[in-house]
Design a protein around this motif. Structure first.
Motif, PDB file in Angstrom:
ATOM      1  N   PRO A 119       0.843  -1.339   0.287  1.00 28.63           N
ATOM      2  CA  PRO A 119      -0.149   0.300  -0.083  1.00 28.63           C
ATOM      3  C   PRO A 119       0.922   1.115   0.113  1.00 28.63           C
ATOM      4  O   PRO A 119       0.063   2.701  -0.564  1.00 28.63           O
ATOM      5  CB  PRO A 119      -1.172  -0.337   1.238  1.00 28.63           C
ATOM      6  CG  PRO A 119      -0.547  -2.027   1.697  1.00 28.63           C
ATOM      7  CD  PRO A 119       0.650  -2.475   1.022  1.00 28.63           C
ATOM      8  N   ASP A 120       1.782   1.258   0.791  1.00 30.85           N
ATOM      9  CA  ASP A 120       2.696   2.482   0.406  1.00 30.85           C
ATOM     10  C   ASP A 120       3.774   2.268  -0.819  1.00 30.85           C
ATOM     11  O   ASP A 120       4.720   3.352   0.136  1.00 30.85           O
ATOM     12  CB  ASP A 120       3.039   2.477   1.972  1.00 30.85           C
ATOM     13  CG  ASP A 120       3.921   1.617   2.394  1.00 30.85           C
ATOM     14  OD1 ASP A 120       4.437   0.728   1.781  1.00 30.85           O
ATOM     15  OD2 ASP A 120       5.082   1.545   3.528  1.00 30.85           O
ATOM     16  N   ASN A 121       4.072   2.014  -1.527  1.00 31.68           N
ATOM     17  CA  ASN A 121       4.591   1.688  -2.758  1.00 31.68           C
ATOM     18  C   ASN A 121       4.104   2.795  -3.889  1.00 31.68           C
ATOM     19  O   ASN A 121       3.539   2.807  -3.334  1.00 31.68           O
ATOM     20  CB  ASN A 121       5.025   0.326  -3.178  1.00 31.68           C
ATOM     21  CG  ASN A 121       6.083   0.027  -3.880  1.00 31.68           C
ATOM     22  OD1 ASN A 121       6.255   0.905  -5.346  1.00 31.68           O
ATOM     23  ND2 ASN A 121       7.243   0.172  -3.657  1.00 31.68           N
ATOM     24  N   LEU A 122       5.674   3.690  -3.822  1.00 35.49           N
ATOM     25  CA  LEU A 122       4.808   4.913  -4.453  1.00 35.49           C
ATOM     26  C   LEU A 122       5.848   4.805  -6.139  1.00 35.49           C
ATOM     27  O   LEU A 122       6.027   6.190  -6.855  1.00 35.49           O
ATOM     28  CB  LEU A 122       5.754   6.617  -3.746  1.00 35.49           C
ATOM     29  CG  LEU A 122       4.926   6.842  -2.511  1.00 35.49           C
ATOM     30  CD1 LEU A 122       5.567   7.679  -2.066  1.00 35.49           C
ATOM     31  CD2 LEU A 122       2.943   6.689  -2.197  1.00 35.49           C
TER      32      LEU A 122
ATOM     33  N   LEU B  51       0.242  -6.869  -9.701  1.00 34.04           N
ATOM     34  CA  LEU B  51      -0.037  -5.510  -9.523  1.00 34.04           C
ATOM     35  C   LEU B  51      -1.102  -4.749  -9.830  1.00 34.04           C
ATOM     36  O   LEU B  51      -1.738  -4.066 -10.969  1.00 34.04           O
ATOM     37  CB  LEU B  51       0.783  -5.737 -10.523  1.00 34.04           C
ATOM     38  CG  LEU B  51       2.498  -5.662 -10.118  1.00 34.04           C
ATOM     39  CD1 LEU B  51       3.818  -5.380 -12.053  1.00 34.04           C
ATOM     40  CD2 LEU B  51       3.380  -5.186  -9.406  1.00 34.04           C
ATOM     41  N   PRO B  52      -1.771  -4.957  -8.812  1.00 35.99           N
ATOM     42  CA  PRO B  52      -3.216  -4.134  -9.608  1.00 35.99           C
ATOM     43  C   PRO B  52      -3.572  -2.499  -9.358  1.00 35.99           C
ATOM     44  O   PRO B  52      -4.509  -2.018 -10.017  1.00 35.99           O
ATOM     45  CB  PRO B  52      -4.231  -4.147  -8.048  1.00 35.99           C
ATOM     46  CG  PRO B  52      -3.241  -5.210  -7.006  1.00 35.99           C
ATOM     47  CD  PRO B  52      -1.772  -5.349  -7.822  1.00 35.99           C
ATOM     48  N   ASN B  53      -1.994  -2.335  -8.950  1.00 34.81           N
ATOM     49  CA  ASN B  53      -2.095  -0.182  -9.327  1.00 34.81           C
ATOM     50  C   ASN B  53      -1.286  -0.728 -10.676  1.00 34.81           C
ATOM     51  O   ASN B  53      -0.965   1.377 -11.103  1.00 34.81           O
ATOM     52  CB  ASN B  53      -1.150   0.081  -7.980  1.00 34.81           C
ATOM     53  CG  ASN B  53      -2.126   0.277  -6.846  1.00 34.81           C
ATOM     54  OD1 ASN B  53      -3.027   0.041  -6.950  1.00 34.81           O
ATOM     55  ND2 ASN B  53      -1.088  -0.366  -5.778  1.00 34.81           N
TER      56      ASN B  53
ATOM     57  N   ALA C 178      -3.809   6.895  -3.767  1.00 36.41           N
ATOM     58  CA  ALA C 178      -3.772   5.149  -2.285  1.00 36.41           C
ATOM     59  C   ALA C 178      -2.362   5.043  -2.541  1.00 36.41           C
ATOM     60  O   ALA C 178      -1.308   5.444  -2.602  1.00 36.41           O
ATOM     61  CB  ALA C 178      -4.004   4.596  -4.068  1.00 36.41           C
ATOM     62  N   GLY C 179      -1.914   4.896  -0.628  1.00 33.71           N
ATOM     63  CA  GLY C 179      -1.190   4.167  -0.969  1.00 33.71           C
ATOM     64  C   GLY C 179      -0.142   5.665   0.198  1.00 33.71           C
ATOM     65  O   GLY C 179       1.290   5.225   0.709  1.00 33.71           O
TER      66      GLY C 179
END
Length: 378
Positions: free
Chosen positions: A111-114, A244-246, A368-369
């Motif tokens: 979640p916190d990966n940019l 990799l849903p994002n 998001a994240g």
């Protein structure tokens, strides 16, 4: 001598591991530093613990350590001694690289990966998807971004050649360190198969291979990850959506109507997988003649058609990011491992690809994240 040894150790902080791209001191690779007085200055011996005895870049490390130590005032000469990490040291290194986690996870799905993740897709083969991927990666790296590339086209892998990869990956037990070419980290199934050997796998094996490329490979802190997908909407494309849903899709097509119609279906898959489409890239748009006119070998309008159709289908703006003309040098750069975007300043195709890379690399990420600097009150 203790002061000199301390200064040599400090100098080692400037030496980066060529695969991991972090200081060798931070990776606990500097096992020991010794110094003895000589007639013309100190003789220094630096002992380096390699991650594996077969490290392909030991000569690079030796050179960089020697140069850094010799630059210290009072050092007359430097000898580099190589040893290998113990099992315990390798375990500690893997845990450190994984951010304290002993088991592999896919960092890009956290979640916190940019990291911006782009999956380069096409409806059919032969539209130049891998050429576009290689040049976008090289252009982004030239812009100063940290870039990784997954050659997810398991059956038709070609990115190691196109990006000029010369060394194999290095394994640290169950962790894989990807080779670096032109400041781009690259992993491909072609690095694990014998030359000329076909990959004959079905769905579950393809899914597992992609999962390993994402979780078992140490990517470090990337700004952008590009995935070169096989053509169509098969197993790999579905696995990317799951793992990799994002990830956002980049759809590559040619101007030809037949190619555009198939590309629309590849992009429309995003509706089923709830992915975004970052845009469309039209390749082989025209061939510039000697008199400056454009010969549209594959027709015209295919890229804009795909963008317009996907905009209507998905209900969100899907732009035509660029039209890449046909240039012999673009093909030659792929064959020689020297992407056109970094080998010339006089190319319309390179200019378009650099502009697309800059647009994608500087796009603002959604919320998001992200951690917001707010806290509840009352």
């Amino acid at each position: 001598m203790s002061e000199l040894i301390a200064r040599v150790r400090e100098a080692m902080t400037s030496v980066l591991d060529p695969e991991i791209r972090r200081p060798i001191t931070e990776l606990d690779m500097v096992r020991d530093v010794e110094a003895s007085e000589g007639p013309d200055g100190a003789a220094v011996t630096v002992t380096i613990a390699l991650t594996t005895s077969g490290c392909p870049l030991r000569e690079t490390i030796t050179r960089d350590v020697t140069n850094a130590a010799n630059a210290v005032e009072g050092v007359a000469r430097t000898e580099v001694s190589m040893t290998v990490m113990t099992d315990e040291e390798r375990t500690a290194l893997r845990t450190k690289l994984r951010g304290g986690m002993a088991e592999p996870v896919i960092p890009f799905s956290q979640p916190d990966n940019l990291t911006k993740v782009y999956a380069v897709a096409s409806g059919k083969g032969g539209v130049g998807k891998s050429t576009v991927t290689a040049n976008l990666a090289a252009a982004m790296a030239a812009d100063g971004l940290k870039v990784g590339v997954v050659d997810a086209d398991v059956y038709g892998f070609s990115l190691p050649r196109m990006l000029g990869v010369e060394l194999p990956p290095t394994k640290v037990d169950d962790m894989i360190l990807p080779p670096v070419a032109g400041d781009v980290k690259v992993i491909s199934i072609g690095m694990f198969t014998e030359p000329g050997r076909a990959v004959v796998w079905r769905g579950p094996m393809l899914h597992r291979a992609l999962q390993q490329f994402l979780a078992d490979v140490f990517w470090g802190d990337l700004d952008v990850l590009l995935l070169d997908l096989p053509p169509g909407t098969g197993d790999i494309a579905i696995s990317v959506a799951q793992l990799l849903p994002n990830a956002e899709l980049l759809v590559v097509t040619t101007p030809q109507l037949a190619a555009a119609e198939v590309a629309e279906r590849a992009g429309a898959m995003a509706q089923a997988t709830q992915q975004k489409v970052a845009g469309v890239i039209e390749n082989m748009s025209w061939l510039v003649q000697q008199d400056g006119s454009r010969l549209e070998l594959f027709g015209s309008g295919g890229g804009q058609r795909v963008a317009d159709q996907l905009t209507a289908t998905l209900g969100s703006d899907v732009p035509l990011l660029g039209q890449v003309p046909i240039e012999v040098e673009l093909r030659e750069g792929g064959d020689s491992g020297s992407p056109l975007v970094t080998s010339t300043d006089h190319s319309e195709a390179a200019d378009v690809l650099r502009e697309v890379a800059h647009t994608l690399g500087t796009r603002q990420r959604g919320l998001a994240g992200r951690k917001l600097s707010i806290s509840p009150v009352g």
